[in-house]
Design a protein around this motif. Structure first.
Motif, PDB file in Angstrom:
ATOM      1  N   ILE A 154      -1.323   4.833  12.318  1.00 46.31           N
ATOM      2  CA  ILE A 154      -1.934   5.868  10.987  1.00 46.31           C
ATOM      3  C   ILE A 154      -3.058   5.437  10.751  1.00 46.31           C
ATOM      4  CG2 ILE A 154      -0.768   3.776   9.658  1.00 46.31           C
ATOM      5  CD1 ILE A 154      -0.204   4.734   7.431  1.00 46.31           C
ATOM      6  N   SER A 155      -3.397   6.500  10.603  1.00 44.29           N
ATOM      7  CA  SER A 155      -5.509   5.990  10.333  1.00 44.29           C
ATOM      8  C   SER A 155      -5.423   4.887   9.475  1.00 44.29           C
ATOM      9  CB  SER A 155      -6.251   7.293   9.450  1.00 44.29           C
ATOM     10  OG  SER A 155      -5.484   8.181   8.291  1.00 44.29           O
ATOM     11  N   GLU A 156      -6.174   4.392   8.751  1.00 45.48           N
ATOM     12  CA  GLU A 156      -7.068   3.604   7.927  1.00 45.48           C
ATOM     13  C   GLU A 156      -7.104   4.604   6.452  1.00 45.48           C
ATOM     14  OE1 GLU A 156      -7.821   0.310   7.589  1.00 45.48           O
ATOM     15  OE2 GLU A 156      -7.065   0.670   9.469  1.00 45.48           O
ATOM     16  N   ASP A 157      -7.748   5.790   6.407  1.00 40.96           N
ATOM     17  CA  ASP A 157      -7.996   7.112   5.296  1.00 40.96           C
ATOM     18  C   ASP A 157      -6.754   6.528   4.937  1.00 40.96           C
ATOM     19  OD1 ASP A 157     -10.886   6.925   5.444  1.00 40.96           O
ATOM     20  OD2 ASP A 157     -10.701   9.392   6.807  1.00 40.96           O
ATOM     21  N   ASP A 158      -5.070   6.861   5.531  1.00 40.64           N
ATOM     22  CA  ASP A 158      -3.950   6.992   5.230  1.00 40.64           C
ATOM     23  C   ASP A 158      -3.404   5.598   4.487  1.00 40.64           C
ATOM     24  OD1 ASP A 158      -3.121  10.287   5.879  1.00 40.64           O
ATOM     25  OD2 ASP A 158      -2.191   9.377   7.620  1.00 40.64           O
ATOM     26  N   ILE A 159      -3.402   4.703   4.906  1.00 37.65           N
ATOM     27  CA  ILE A 159      -3.488   4.036   4.105  1.00 37.65           C
ATOM     28  C   ILE A 159      -3.939   2.969   2.814  1.00 37.65           C
ATOM     29  CG2 ILE A 159      -3.324   0.868   4.876  1.00 37.65           C
ATOM     30  CD1 ILE A 159      -3.513   1.264   7.313  1.00 37.65           C
ATOM     31  N   GLU A 160      -5.571   3.768   2.675  1.00 36.44           N
ATOM     32  CA  GLU A 160      -6.083   3.575   1.060  1.00 36.44           C
ATOM     33  C   GLU A 160      -5.520   4.281   0.722  1.00 36.44           C
ATOM     34  OE1 GLU A 160     -10.310   4.211   1.787  1.00 36.44           O
ATOM     35  OE2 GLU A 160     -10.365   2.432   3.459  1.00 36.44           O
ATOM     36  N   ALA A 161      -4.783   5.475   0.827  1.00 37.14           N
ATOM     37  CA  ALA A 161      -4.350   6.873   0.384  1.00 37.14           C
ATOM     38  C   ALA A 161      -3.062   6.153   0.011  1.00 37.14           C
ATOM     39  CB  ALA A 161      -4.238   7.880   1.061  1.00 37.14           C
ATOM     40  N   GLY A 162      -2.541   4.582   0.423  1.00 37.10           N
ATOM     41  CA  GLY A 162      -0.808   4.617  -0.652  1.00 37.10           C
ATOM     42  C   GLY A 162      -0.164   4.215   0.868  1.00 37.10           C
ATOM     43  N   TYR A 163      -0.375   5.578   1.929  1.00 40.83           N
ATOM     44  CA  TYR A 163       1.408   5.901   3.131  1.00 40.83           C
ATOM     45  C   TYR A 163       1.094   4.154   3.669  1.00 40.83           C
ATOM     46  CZ  TYR A 163       0.496  10.394   1.560  1.00 40.83           C
ATOM     47  OH  TYR A 163       0.297  11.229   1.318  1.00 40.83           O
ATOM     48  N   ILE A 164       2.259   4.332   4.294  1.00 43.34           N
ATOM     49  CA  ILE A 164       2.874   3.046   5.117  1.00 43.34           C
ATOM     50  C   ILE A 164       3.214   4.031   6.603  1.00 43.34           C
ATOM     51  CG2 ILE A 164       2.410   1.944   3.495  1.00 43.34           C
ATOM     52  CD1 ILE A 164       5.925   2.004   3.446  1.00 43.34           C
ATOM     53  N   LEU A 165       3.844   3.233   7.436  1.00 43.07           N
ATOM     54  CA  LEU A 165       4.942   3.395   8.361  1.00 43.07           C
ATOM     55  C   LEU A 165       6.172   2.779   8.038  1.00 43.07           C
ATOM     56  CD1 LEU A 165       2.477   3.624  11.806  1.00 43.07           C
ATOM     57  CD2 LEU A 165       3.069   5.566  10.498  1.00 43.07           C
ATOM     58  N   ALA A 166       7.588   3.333   8.406  1.00 45.62           N
ATOM     59  CA  ALA A 166       8.362   2.825   7.528  1.00 45.62           C
ATOM     60  C   ALA A 166       8.718   2.481   8.157  1.00 45.62           C
ATOM     61  CB  ALA A 166       9.967   4.032   7.427  1.00 45.62           C
ATOM     62  N   CYS A 167       8.952   2.528   9.554  1.00 40.59           N
ATOM     63  CA  CYS A 167       9.187   1.222  11.096  1.00 40.59           C
ATOM     64  C   CYS A 167       8.765   0.026  11.084  1.00 40.59           C
ATOM     65  CB  CYS A 167       9.250   1.991  12.417  1.00 40.59           C
ATOM     66  SG  CYS A 167       7.710   2.731  12.753  1.00 40.59           S
ATOM     67  N   CYS A 168       7.747  -0.159  10.578  1.00 40.43           N
ATOM     68  CA  CYS A 168       6.994  -1.415  10.548  1.00 40.43           C
ATOM     69  C   CYS A 168       6.098  -1.957   9.966  1.00 40.43           C
ATOM     70  CB  CYS A 168       6.142  -0.936  11.720  1.00 40.43           C
ATOM     71  SG  CYS A 168       4.247  -0.044  11.432  1.00 40.43           S
ATOM     72  N   SER A 169       6.789  -1.822   8.392  1.00 46.26           N
ATOM     73  CA  SER A 169       6.374  -2.106   7.303  1.00 46.26           C
ATOM     74  C   SER A 169       7.944  -2.799   6.869  1.00 46.26           C
ATOM     75  CB  SER A 169       6.427  -1.171   6.175  1.00 46.26           C
ATOM     76  OG  SER A 169       4.943  -0.751   6.608  1.00 46.26           O
ATOM     77  N   ASN A 170       7.258  -4.569   6.272  1.00 50.24           N
ATOM     78  CA  ASN A 170       7.813  -5.182   5.597  1.00 50.24           C
ATOM     79  C   ASN A 170       8.163  -5.504   4.146  1.00 50.24           C
ATOM     80  OD1 ASN A 170       7.107  -6.493   8.363  1.00 50.24           O
ATOM     81  ND2 ASN A 170       9.860  -6.364   7.669  1.00 50.24           N
ATOM     82  N   PRO A 171       8.905  -5.033   3.568  1.00 48.11           N
ATOM     83  CA  PRO A 171       8.643  -4.700   1.440  1.00 48.11           C
ATOM     84  C   PRO A 171       8.155  -6.381   1.315  1.00 48.11           C
ATOM     85  CG  PRO A 171      11.065  -5.189   2.721  1.00 48.11           C
ATOM     86  CD  PRO A 171      10.356  -4.501   3.553  1.00 48.11           C
ATOM     87  N   ILE A 172       7.285  -7.231   0.702  1.00 47.61           N
ATOM     88  CA  ILE A 172       6.708  -7.785  -0.023  1.00 47.61           C
ATOM     89  C   ILE A 172       7.288  -8.195  -1.743  1.00 47.61           C
ATOM     90  CG2 ILE A 172       5.186  -9.937  -0.155  1.00 47.61           C
ATOM     91  CD1 ILE A 172       6.114  -9.743   2.492  1.00 47.61           C
ATOM     92  N   GLY A 173       8.083  -8.477  -2.027  1.00 50.53           N
ATOM     93  CA  GLY A 173       8.744  -8.726  -3.861  1.00 50.53           C
ATOM     94  C   GLY A 173       9.066  -7.288  -3.585  1.00 50.53           C
ATOM     95  N   LYS A 174       8.737  -6.722  -4.828  1.00 57.21           N
ATOM     96  CA  LYS A 174       9.676  -4.924  -5.575  1.00 57.21           C
ATOM     97  C   LYS A 174       8.318  -4.578  -4.913  1.00 57.21           C
ATOM     98  CE  LYS A 174      11.929  -6.650  -9.334  1.00 57.21           C
ATOM     99  NZ  LYS A 174      12.301  -6.096 -10.759  1.00 57.21           N
ATOM    100  N   VAL A 175       9.347  -3.143  -4.169  1.00 56.46           N
ATOM    101  CA  VAL A 175       8.703  -1.801  -3.511  1.00 56.46           C
ATOM    102  C   VAL A 175       8.629  -0.046  -4.092  1.00 56.46           C
ATOM    103  CG1 VAL A 175       7.330  -0.805  -1.492  1.00 56.46           C
ATOM    104  CG2 VAL A 175       7.151  -3.299  -1.545  1.00 56.46           C
ATOM    105  N   SER A 176       8.179   0.290  -3.645  1.00 53.95           N
ATOM    106  CA  SER A 176       8.595   1.755  -4.498  1.00 53.95           C
ATOM    107  C   SER A 176       8.019   3.218  -3.394  1.00 53.95           C
ATOM    108  CB  SER A 176       8.165   2.087  -5.855  1.00 53.95           C
ATOM    109  OG  SER A 176       8.825   3.440  -5.993  1.00 53.95           O
ATOM    110  N   VAL A 177       9.156   3.562  -2.929  1.00 54.77           N
ATOM    111  CA  VAL A 177       8.602   4.624  -2.299  1.00 54.77           C
ATOM    112  C   VAL A 177       8.872   6.006  -2.552  1.00 54.77           C
ATOM    113  CG1 VAL A 177       8.103   2.797   0.257  1.00 54.77           C
ATOM    114  CG2 VAL A 177      10.126   3.914  -0.079  1.00 54.77           C
ATOM    115  N   ASP A 178       8.181   6.792  -2.159  1.00 55.98           N
ATOM    116  CA  ASP A 178       8.726   8.423  -2.030  1.00 55.98           C
ATOM    117  C   ASP A 178       9.378   8.546  -1.360  1.00 55.98           C
ATOM    118  OD1 ASP A 178       7.671   9.118  -4.497  1.00 55.98           O
ATOM    119  OD2 ASP A 178       5.504   9.101  -3.261  1.00 55.98           O
ATOM    120  N   VAL A 179      11.063   8.370  -1.218  1.00 54.39           N
ATOM    121  CA  VAL A 179      11.939   8.858  -0.356  1.00 54.39           C
ATOM    122  C   VAL A 179      13.038   9.366  -0.866  1.00 54.39           C
ATOM    123  CG1 VAL A 179      13.208   8.034   1.479  1.00 54.39           C
ATOM    124  CG2 VAL A 179      10.935   7.029   1.401  1.00 54.39           C
TER     125      VAL A 179
END
Length: 361
Positions: free
Chosen positions: A336-361
């Motif tokens: 994933i690129s830094e631009d995508d990260i700044e835009a709010g994107y994540i990689l689901a396979c290596c992202s651990n939720p901290i507290g309450k999280v909402s994703v477009d799925v």
């Protein structure tokens, strides 16, 4: 055979005596090694990895000097001189002056040596040295000292640079490694030099590279030095792989510390097995409670939702989704690129939720 007595033994240099420059050796563009001696003939005593603070002329500054801190790149096993290796950044003042003006015979006042970043007291016999750019200097000091002492080296030495031509001490390290099978060199570059093929590692340092370069990393004492983003990436990679962080040591690229009290607290977010998180899959209208150590991808599958995926360790980018709220702890391997990260994107396979999280799925 004459023996040295306290009356005849050489004195040990202290910072009450100025240092005299004896050589300036260019290492690469805007980088040089500056070697000094004590005019009195005193010897230098310090631990590998420590630093000196130099007083450098600066007529337009208060007091006419600036103080700049440099890690010692020479080894205490060679006590008749002391060397610092400095790289000038675009806004450098002190280092720029040294590169443009410092010549053999000139003298500077120095304070030190000092610092806690050293393996001198380590009981380990297996080391992993990780550095980026001029953060290589303390690793060079430690390696040279162990080499001079005739120790059986067991060092995985990893250095990251922009290009192969910007790897400081490359030839010297390769010469040492050609004579010691226990010095395992690994270089990582962001891009090759023009018209010069590079067959080594390329990209930004990540977990995959670590596993390939040092498969036995769990058995090693780790020393790390470089820019803060690099050291953060190293810490996250090690923590994510279950490394005992009590065996991790780092030196700030810009501000070496002299005492334990000055060590900055490492407030890295690490997912906790006992902590719960909540993921809201906004498009599907599903909410799931999971452990922080579960990834978004695992949580989606457990909830019966499908997120396309491929590699499952942050390389391919197939599982990229938009995070609309909350925080995740993501340790990816370049997918994933830094631009995508700044835009709010994540990689689901290596992202651990901290507290309450909402994703477009």
């Amino acid at each position: 055979m004459n023996e040295l007595t306290p009356a005849t033994a050489p004195a040990i240099w202290d910072d009450g005596e100025m240092l005299e420059c004896v050589s300036v050796v260019p290492e690469m563009a805007d980088t040089a090694s500056f070697t000094f001696r004590a005019p009195s003939g005193a010897l230098f005593a310090y631990d590998s990895g420590q630093f000196l603070t130099l007083e450098i002329p600066a007529p337009d500054q208060p007091g006419g000097v600036v103080r700049r801190t440099y890690t010692i790149s020479s080894a205490p096993s060679r006590p008749r001189s002391i060397t610092i290796t400095a790289k000038a950044q675009s806004d450098s003042m002190g280092t720029r002056w040294m590169l443009d003006n410092l010549k053999p015979g000139m003298r500077l006042r120095a304070i030190g040596p000092a610092g806690l970043f050293t393996n001198a007291q380590s009981t380990s016999d297996k080391f992993l040295f990780l550095s980026a750019g001029s953060g290589i200097t303390p690793m060079m000091s430690m390696t040279t000292c162990m080499w001079d002492e005739g120790r059986d080296l067991d060092i995985v030495f990893i250095n990251c640079a922009k290009r192969p031509s910007e790897i400081i001490f490359r030839q010297r390290l390769e010469q040492m490694a050609s004579r010691s099978p226990g010095l395992d060199l690994k270089f990582v570059v962001e891009e090759p030099d023009p018209y010069r093929p590079w067959t080594g590692y390329q990209g930004l340092f990540n977990q995959l590279m670590l596993g390939l370069m040092a498969p036995d990393y769990l058995e090693r004492e780790v020393y790390c030095c470089g820019p803060e983003p690099f050291m953060t990436a190293v810490r996250e990679a090690l923590a994510g792989l279950g490394f005992d962080m009590d065996r991790y040591h780092q030196e700030s690229f810009g501000a070496p510390v002299e005492s334990v009290a000055e060590h900055p607290a490492l407030d890295d977010v690490v997912p906790d097995d006992d902590a719960m998180a909540e993921i809201h899959f906004a498009t599907s209208g599903v909410t799931a409670k999971v452990a922080e150590t579960d990834t978004v991808l695992i949580a989606a599958r457990a909830a019966g939702l499908n997120i396309p995926s491929g590699c499952t360790f942050g390389v391919c980018g197939t599982c990229k989704v938009k995070k609309t709220a909350g925080e995740v702890h993501m340790v990816h391997n370049g997918g994933i690129s830094e631009d995508d990260i700044e835009a709010g994107y994540i990689l689901a396979c290596c992202s651990n939720p901290i507290g309450k999280v909402s994703v477009d799925v």
